[in-house]
Each structure stands twice: as C-alpha cells, then as structure tokens.
Design a protein around this motif. Structure first.
Motif, PDB file in Angstrom:
ATOM      1  N   LYS A 111       0.836  -1.194   0.000  1.00 34.64           N
ATOM      2  CA  LYS A 111       0.000   0.000   0.000  1.00 34.64           C
ATOM      3  C   LYS A 111       0.875   1.248   0.000  1.00 34.64           C
ATOM      4  O   LYS A 111       0.601   2.212  -0.718  1.00 34.64           O
ATOM      5  N   LEU A 155       0.860   4.180  -2.797  1.00 31.23           N
ATOM      6  CA  LEU A 155       0.628   5.590  -2.455  1.00 31.23           C
ATOM      7  C   LEU A 155       1.812   6.460  -2.850  1.00 31.23           C
ATOM      8  O   LEU A 155       1.634   7.580  -3.341  1.00 31.23           O
ATOM      9  N   SER A 198       2.772   6.704   5.088  1.00 30.46           N
ATOM     10  CA  SER A 198       1.370   6.321   5.251  1.00 30.46           C
ATOM     11  C   SER A 198       1.201   4.810   5.185  1.00 30.46           C
ATOM     12  O   SER A 198       0.401   4.234   5.927  1.00 30.46           O
ATOM     13  N   SER A 206      -0.147   2.368   8.131  1.00 26.22           N
ATOM     14  CA  SER A 206      -1.422   1.703   7.880  1.00 26.22           C
ATOM     15  C   SER A 206      -1.533   0.367   8.600  1.00 26.22           C
ATOM     16  O   SER A 206      -2.575  -0.276   8.529  1.00 26.22           O
ATOM     17  N   ALA A 255      -3.675   6.097   6.822  1.00 29.70           N
ATOM     18  CA  ALA A 255      -4.299   6.783   5.689  1.00 29.70           C
ATOM     19  C   ALA A 255      -4.636   8.229   6.047  1.00 29.70           C
ATOM     20  O   ALA A 255      -4.374   9.149   5.272  1.00 29.70           O
ATOM     21  N   PHE A 314      -5.325   8.658  -2.285  1.00 32.26           N
ATOM     22  CA  PHE A 314      -5.621   7.948  -1.041  1.00 32.26           C
ATOM     23  C   PHE A 314      -6.918   7.168  -1.124  1.00 32.26           C
ATOM     24  O   PHE A 314      -7.045   6.101  -0.522  1.00 32.26           O
ATOM     25  N   GLU A 369      -7.087   3.168  -0.491  1.00 31.26           N
ATOM     26  CA  GLU A 369      -7.986   2.489   0.449  1.00 31.26           C
ATOM     27  C   GLU A 369      -8.793   1.396  -0.244  1.00 31.26           C
ATOM     28  O   GLU A 369      -8.998   0.313   0.312  1.00 31.26           O
ATOM     29  N   GLU A 424      -6.409  -1.518  -0.930  1.00 30.27           N
ATOM     30  CA  GLU A 424      -6.108  -2.249   0.306  1.00 30.27           C
ATOM     31  C   GLU A 424      -7.306  -3.076   0.762  1.00 30.27           C
ATOM     32  O   GLU A 424      -7.176  -4.264   1.074  1.00 30.27           O
TER      33      GLU A 424
END
Length: 196
Positions: free
Chosen positions: A61, A65, A84, A88, A95, A123, A127, A130
C-alpha cells in the motif's frame, strides 16, 4: 492509544507467546497433550502469518501511495506515501495521517483545490486497493480464510470493538476456524456417523 497498543501487541505475539505456550504446556491433560500442542502450533503459525501478511500489505500500500502521489505531482510524495503505508498497520491512522500531511504540503504547490483532489484521488484509490484486493488476497490466503469471511470478520470486529476489533478480527477468526476444525467438526462427524 493505538500507537502504544500496536507495538506491544506485535511484540507479544512475535516474541512472548512462545514462552507462554511452553510454560502452560505441562498443565495440559496427558491424553490430550499431543492434540492440544498441535492446535496451539497451528494457531501460532496463523498469528505469525497474519503479522507477516499485514507487513506485506502495509509495504505494498505504501508503495502504491508513494508512486501515486509522485505521479500526481505532490511534493515529497514518495516519503508521505511510504510513511502512510507503514502507519497503515494501524487501521485508518496511516491513511488519515498521510492524507493530511500530503494535503498540507501540497497546498503550497497546487493550492487548496489542486492538492485536495490529487490527495483524495490517490488515497481513495489506495484504500480501495487495500480493502478489496490486498487484505482479502494476501491476508485471506495466508490465514486460509475466504475473502467473504475476511470482509465479514473485519466488519464484525470493527462494529464490536472499533479499531482494536479491526486489529484482532482476522487472527481471532482464523483461531476460531482452527478450533472449530479440531474440536467441533470431528464431534459433528462422529455424531452424524453414529446417527446413520
């Protein structure tokens, strides 16, 4: 509290649980000792797999990002994306923290609206990836759980215990599945065979 809880939780499951397992092993009933040792060994493997999988999800992730923020032209995009991703491990904290940092620094280059849509797009996509790809695929496969079971356990854990529930939902679900397979399922099969 989660900043202190997660490292303690991780340390406990990675280093202390083996000692705890060894110390209580002598109190198992002798005739069930081998079976209980096998069950606890399987649970330990599941918990280790969960933490390795969680670290893999956090890294992937963060990489997504970092690349997304860099491509979107956000200053320090790679740094904020990887930070981030690492954060996470704690649900929602990474996030939110990364989004706020990227937004605040991005305002200097792109203005409020330019930074807002760039950060929101990256972002938001992070999300979604993820939640719908990385967690079910990586954690579900490592824990031996179906993706629907992963979604349900995360929803139930979050509804019951909030962020703490999100942290413990998957290892707890995998542990319950192991206990069901070892203790309940054989009894049900035996009951069905005797009834037949």
């Amino acid at each position: 509290a989660l900043f202190f809880l997660v490292p303690l939780y991780t340390y406990y499951f990675l280093f202390v649980i083996g000692d705890l397992h060894g110390s209580i092993q002598r109190y198992f009933p002798r005739r069930e000792r081998a079976r209980l040792e096998r069950v606890f060994a399987r649970i330990g493997e599941v918990i280790s797999s969960f933490f390795r999988g969680r670290l893999a999800v956090a890294f992937l992730k963060g990489l997504f990002l970092a690349i997304g923020l860099t491509v979107a032209g956000m200053p320090y995009g790679f740094l904020f994306g990887m930070l981030s991703g690492v954060l996470s491990i704690i649900p929602f904290v990474g996030a939110f923290g990364g989004f706020v940092l990227a937004l605040l620094v991005g305002i200097l280059d792109h203005g409020v609206l330019g930074a807002l849509w760039r950060a929101s797009l990256v972002f938001g996509a992070g999300e979604l990836i993820e939640g719908y790809v990385l967690v079910p695929k990586i954690l579900g496969d490592r824990l031996g759980l179906h993706p629907l079971v992963v979604f349900f356990s995360l929803l139930a854990g979050g509804a019951a215990l909030g962020m703490l529930g999100l942290l413990i939902a998957l290892p707890l679900t995998a542990t319950l599945v192991i206990l069901f397979q070892e203790f309940v399922s054989p009894a049900l099969k035996q009951f069905a065979d005797e009834g037949g």
